[in-house]
Design an enzyme around this catalytic site. Structure first.
Site, PDB file in Angstrom:
ATOM      1  N   GLY A 351      74.049 -23.655 -42.472  1.00 23.09           N
ATOM      2  CA  GLY A 351      74.642 -24.636 -41.564  1.00 23.09           C
ATOM      3  C   GLY A 351      73.870 -25.923 -41.519  1.00 23.09           C
ATOM      4  N   GLY A 354      72.183 -29.295 -35.366  1.00 27.18           N
ATOM      5  CA  GLY A 354      71.692 -30.588 -34.947  1.00 27.18           C
ATOM      6  C   GLY A 354      70.391 -30.809 -35.692  1.00 27.18           C
ATOM      7  CG  PHE A 355      68.030 -32.080 -34.359  1.00 25.61           C
ATOM      8  CD1 PHE A 355      68.423 -33.290 -33.829  1.00 25.61           C
ATOM      9  CD2 PHE A 355      68.017 -30.958 -33.553  1.00 25.61           C
ATOM     10  CE1 PHE A 355      68.794 -33.380 -32.514  1.00 25.61           C
ATOM     11  CE2 PHE A 355      68.382 -31.053 -32.236  1.00 25.61           C
ATOM     12  CZ  PHE A 355      68.773 -32.264 -31.705  1.00 25.61           C
ATOM     13  N   GLY A 356      69.289 -31.106 -38.734  1.00 26.36           N
ATOM     14  CA  GLY A 356      68.914 -30.804 -40.110  1.00 26.36           C
ATOM     15  C   GLY A 356      69.590 -29.562 -40.666  1.00 26.36           C
ATOM     16  CE  LYS A 357      70.516 -30.544 -46.994  1.00 27.58           C
ATOM     17  NZ  LYS A 357      70.051 -30.541 -48.383  1.00 27.58           N
ATOM     18  CB  VAL A 358      70.284 -23.990 -40.411  1.00 29.06           C
ATOM     19  CG1 VAL A 358      69.627 -22.711 -39.925  1.00 29.06           C
ATOM     20  CG2 VAL A 358      70.292 -25.034 -39.319  1.00 29.06           C
ATOM     21  CE  LYS A 373      68.237 -26.129 -36.640  1.00 34.55           C
ATOM     22  NZ  LYS A 373      68.940 -26.333 -35.385  1.00 34.55           N
ATOM     23  CG  ASP A 469      73.942 -31.090 -29.143  1.00 34.69           C
ATOM     24  OD1 ASP A 469      75.093 -31.345 -28.721  1.00 34.69           O
ATOM     25  OD2 ASP A 469      73.650 -31.059 -30.352  1.00 34.69           O
TER      26      ASP A 469
END
Ligand SMILES: *[C@@H]1O[C@H](CO)[C@@H](O)[C@H](O)[C@H]1NC(C)=O
Ligand SMILES: *[C@@H]1O[C@H](CO)[C@@H](O)[C@H](O)[C@H]1NC(C)=O
Ligand SMILES: *[C@@H]1O[C@H](CO)[C@@H](O)[C@H](O)[C@H]1NC(C)=O
Ligand SMILES: *[C@@H]1O[C@H](CO)[C@@H](O)[C@H](O)[C@H]1NC(C)=O
Ligand SMILES: *[C@@H]1O[C@H](CO)[C@@H](O)[C@H](O)[C@H]1NC(C)=O
Ligand SMILES: *[C@@H]1O[C@H](CO)[C@@H](O)[C@H](O)[C@H]1NC(C)=O
Ligand SMILES: *[C@@H]1O[C@H](CO)[C@@H](O)[C@H](O)[C@H]1NC(C)=O
Ligand SMILES: *[C@@H]1O[C@H](CO)[C@@H](O)[C@H](O)[C@H]1NC(C)=O
Ligand SMILES: *[C@@H]1O[C@H](CO)[C@@H](O)[C@H](O)[C@H]1NC(C)=O
Length: 665
Positions: A351, A354-358, A373, A469
């Site tokens: 995924g 929020g804030f970056g790739k996981v 993450k 969020d």
């Protein structure tokens, strides 16, 4: 005659000046000098640290003792026996404790965490320290060469142990000796004997659970060492313990000590009370106090000890800067994380949170599944700021938050490691047809879980944490389909932007409180607003804004409002529930959702109220509508209800009120 008298005098003199022995089965009235956070509890236990972080606790026998023969400079024999217990009320164990012989009882330079309250970053390893310690270390720290997260080590002037061994004991039965592992953080009392023979220059350390192996069994560590260079003539003897960004109670239950003699055997049949988190123990159960299920703690402890265990002794190309060590215990090596995610391969991508790739990862040695993450940062300053935040949010522990396991830094990238949540995020279950629909009971439980997590962040932790969020996509589901709120606290860093003058609004369209666009400031009320959107989503099975719908249905909160007013409440309920739900509960959830969506922040309920209504602790209040304006929708602008609600049952006379109260039944 004279000779005899002289000999007698000499013997008396010797025994009085050099030989000393004491024993405490309770520390009440003991001659101890305490500093840091250590204390003697009501039950007579010497508690070195409690479960706050980061702490240092020291406790030394008050008097200086002579450890060396002044005429020939050779260290005396000594012997000690003690019983300790380490209690881990939350998920991680703290750093550990140590038996210490030291020239001072004050450690000015000492750091907590991996330095066990004895040394600092600069003083560690300095021969001038003249400190001897036997460490019982429950966290593996690669920076000081720890072998694992459950070991005993002999430390000469440094927490980089000269010799160490996985905690264990030997049993000899029928001439056969077997070794048995021992968990330092089992919370059960553990007995230790440390015996140094000054003539043989041999140091033995023996461990045992209470009443199993004796002090005469094979020692865990038998180390040939001359302690004469390490010890001074006069030294203090006692204990030190520390906690880092994770914490435990470190307690000494009984203690005996002797120089040039054998420490008295301890009576372990009646040990004093000490804090325990296991519900099996008699007395106070901290688990029930904190409200965390035992099984989740055990699973988590197991998972984390595995993780900590596999953090390897490091000789990587990674550059470890001094300041990073402050955040020590959670640090993973980049190599490890890279292996876990197959080099951050696209196949492992689960995924773009929020804030970056996981990425999904599997820790190489343990097979433990993690979510990794990757957060790109622009400068070292930002990374530091970020780390400070991570280490602070790493302390947050709640059954409805995704557990943070650690982090790792690779140049300007920060990598955050979470426990993997096998069922993914809630939005997938609500909006994707390939997942089985959730029943109402499950949905209700999930909503309550998220409310409980937000209540914890807002009101129950040491400082107010605003999530910023909250949305279905940030609610993850664990193996038992419990809700776990993710990404808590991270948004704050992004709000600061690269120059602190501008404040970026963080959040997701459709969940953002209307005042956010004016003030740009996140508050607990704006979290409540976002949570209101989640309440409606879960009951209605659709996103807060859905452009595919007929115009009057595009904005969920408006549509729900219209339907409630028109007495057609059931029109909004998720058709995938197929009519199987508790009508009282779903009505309440919808009305609570509207209330949380109130445009005036101060008129929204608090998370505490929200939780109480969902829990059924407090009946949902009678809400009367005194004014209502549904604003015109302007293009894609998120319109809202200009309504005010009152908790005043006496004025429930208007037609609108009646509709709200009877809620479409
Ligand atoms: C030390 O041990 C002896 C014998 O077991 C006992 O009589 C004495 O009370 C103990 N002293 C303390 C301070 O516990
Ligand atoms: C504690 O130490 C002080 C100072 O050395 C001494 O006077 C006192 O007798 C000791 N008390 C006990 C209970 O050992
Ligand atoms: C632990 O001890 C410190 C210092 O004495 C105190 O401030 C803190 O409240 C204690 N924490 C707990 C959980 O008892
Ligand atoms: C100290 O060392 C001297 C010289 O080796 C020795 O004669 C004396 O017995 C020692 N004292 C003790 C208490 O062992
Ligand atoms: C020093 O004294 C210790 C006893 O305190 C004794 O065992 C040892 O043999 C002595 N060493 C020397 C070199 O005399
Ligand atoms: C023990 O370890 C320290 C620090 O690593 C080292 O300086 C010292 O030489 C070692 N001592 C012995 C006796 O091995
Ligand atoms: C243990 O070993 C000793 C000496 O080898 C022997 O005499 C004794 O019978 C053995 N005991 C058992 C229970 O095997
Ligand atoms: C004891 O622990 C060590 C280190 O974790 C492990 O290698 C060993 O297999 C364990 N032994 C037993 C009997 O569980
Ligand atoms: C240390 O352990 C060894 C091996 O078991 C034993 O021979 C020795 O007597 C022990 N020494 C002390 C001081 O306990």
């Amino acid at each position: 005659m004279l000779l005899q008298a002289l000999l007698l005098f000499l013997a008396m003199n010797l025994s009085s000046s050099y030989d000393i022995a004491f024993n405490y089965s309770s520390f009440h009235g003991a001659n101890m000098s305490l500093n840091g956070v250590s204390e003697i509890t009501g039950s007579g236990v010497l508690q070195l640290t409690n479960n706050s972080q980061p702490l240092i606790g020291h406790a030394f026998y008050s008097n200086l003792l002579q450890f060396k023969n002044s005429s020939n400079g050779s260290a005396f024999s000594f012997s000690t026996a003690f019983v300790f217990a380490i209690t881990v009320p939350l998920v991680f164990p703290g750093s550990g404790l140590a038996f210490v012989i030291s020239p001072t009882t004050h450690f000015e330079e000492a750091d907590s965490a991996q330095y066990l309250g004895l040394f600092g970053l600069t003083g560690n390893g300095d021969p001038q320290n003249q400190v001897f310690a036997v460490e019982f270390d429950t966290l593996r720290n690669i920076d000081v060469g720890d072998i694992d997260s459950n070991h005993v080590g002999i430390d000469l002037n440094s927490v980089r142990s000269n010799v160490s061994a996985h905690a264990a004991y030997y049993l000899t039965e029928n001439n056969k000796t077997t070794i048995h592992n021992l968990s330092l953080t089992s919370e059960d009392p553990i007995q230790v004997w440390i015996e140094y023979d000054g003539t043989e220059k041999l140091l033995n350390v023996t461990l045992s659970p209470i009443g199993i192996a004796g002090r005469t069994g094979q020692p865990l560590i038998s180390y040939g060492v001359d302690l004469s260079p390490t010890l001074q003539e006069f030294m203090y003897v006692g204990f030190s313990a520390s906690t880092g960004i994770v914490a435990s109670y470190h307690s000494i239950l009984e203690w005996s000590f002797a120089i040039n003699g054998r420490a008295r055997d301890l009576d372990t049949s009646k040990l004093p009370w000490y804090p325990r988190s296991k519900s099996s123990s008699k007395g106070l159960s901290m688990v029930s106090m904190i409200g965390i299920s035992l099984s989740s703690i055990i699973v988590a402890i197991a998972a984390i000890s595995v993780i900590l265990f596999i953090v390897r002794r490091g000789t990587y190309e990674e550059i470890v800067e001094d300041w990073e060590l402050e955040y020590g215990p959670h640090r993973f090596s980049y190599k490890e994380i890279s292996m876990a995610t197959n080099g951050f391969r696209d196949e492992e991508l689960i995924g773009f949170g929020g804030f970056g790739k996981v990425y999904k990862g599997v820790m190489p040695d343990s097979g433990l599944q993690v979510a990794v993450k990757q957060v790109a940062q622009e400068s070292e300053h930002r990374v530091r700021e970020f780390l400070a935040e991570v280490s602070s949010i790493g302390k947050l522990r709640h059954r409805n938050l995704v557990p943070l396991l650690g982090w790792c830094k690779q140049r300007a990238d920060l990598i955050i490691v979470y426990e993997y949540m096998p069922h993914g995020s809630l939005d997938k279950y609500l909006f994707n047809d390939d997942k089985p629909p959730l029943g109402w009971k499950q949905r209700h439980k999930i909503l309550k879980g998220v409310a409980s997590a937000l209540l914890y962040l807002h009101e129950q932790w040491e400082q107010v944490v605003i999530h910023r969020d909250v949305k279905a996509g940030n609610v993850l589901l664990d193996a038992e389909m419990n809700a776990r709120l993710g990404d808590f606290g991270l948004a704050r860093l992004y709000e600061h932007g690269s120059d602190s003058q501008t404040t970026r609004v963080v959040g997701t369209f459709g969940y953002l409180a209307p005042e956010m666009s004016r003030t740009g400031k996140a508050t607990t009320e704006s979290d409540v607003f976002s949570y209101g959107a989640v309440l409606l989503e879960v009951a209605c099975g659709r996103r807060p804004i859905d452009g595919q719908r007929p115009p009057e249905e595009i904005i969920l909160v408006d549509w729900v409002w219209e339907c409630i007013k028109g007495g057609k409440l059931l029109d909004v309920v998720d058709p995938r529930l197929e009519g199987c739900f508790d009508i009282g509960e779903i009505t309440m959830v919808l009305r609570l959702g509207l209330w949380c969506s109130h445009p005036v922040p101060t008129l929204r309920p608090s998370m505490k109220q929200v939780y109480q209504y969902l829990d059924g602790d407090v009946p949902f209040p009678e809400i009367s509508v005194t004014k209502m304006v549904v604003q015109e929708k302007k293009n894609d602008q998120y319109s809202f209800l200009e309504t005010s609600y009152r908790h005043d049952p006496s004025s429930s006379s208007s037609a609108d009120t009646a509709i709200l109260l009877s809620g479409g039944r």
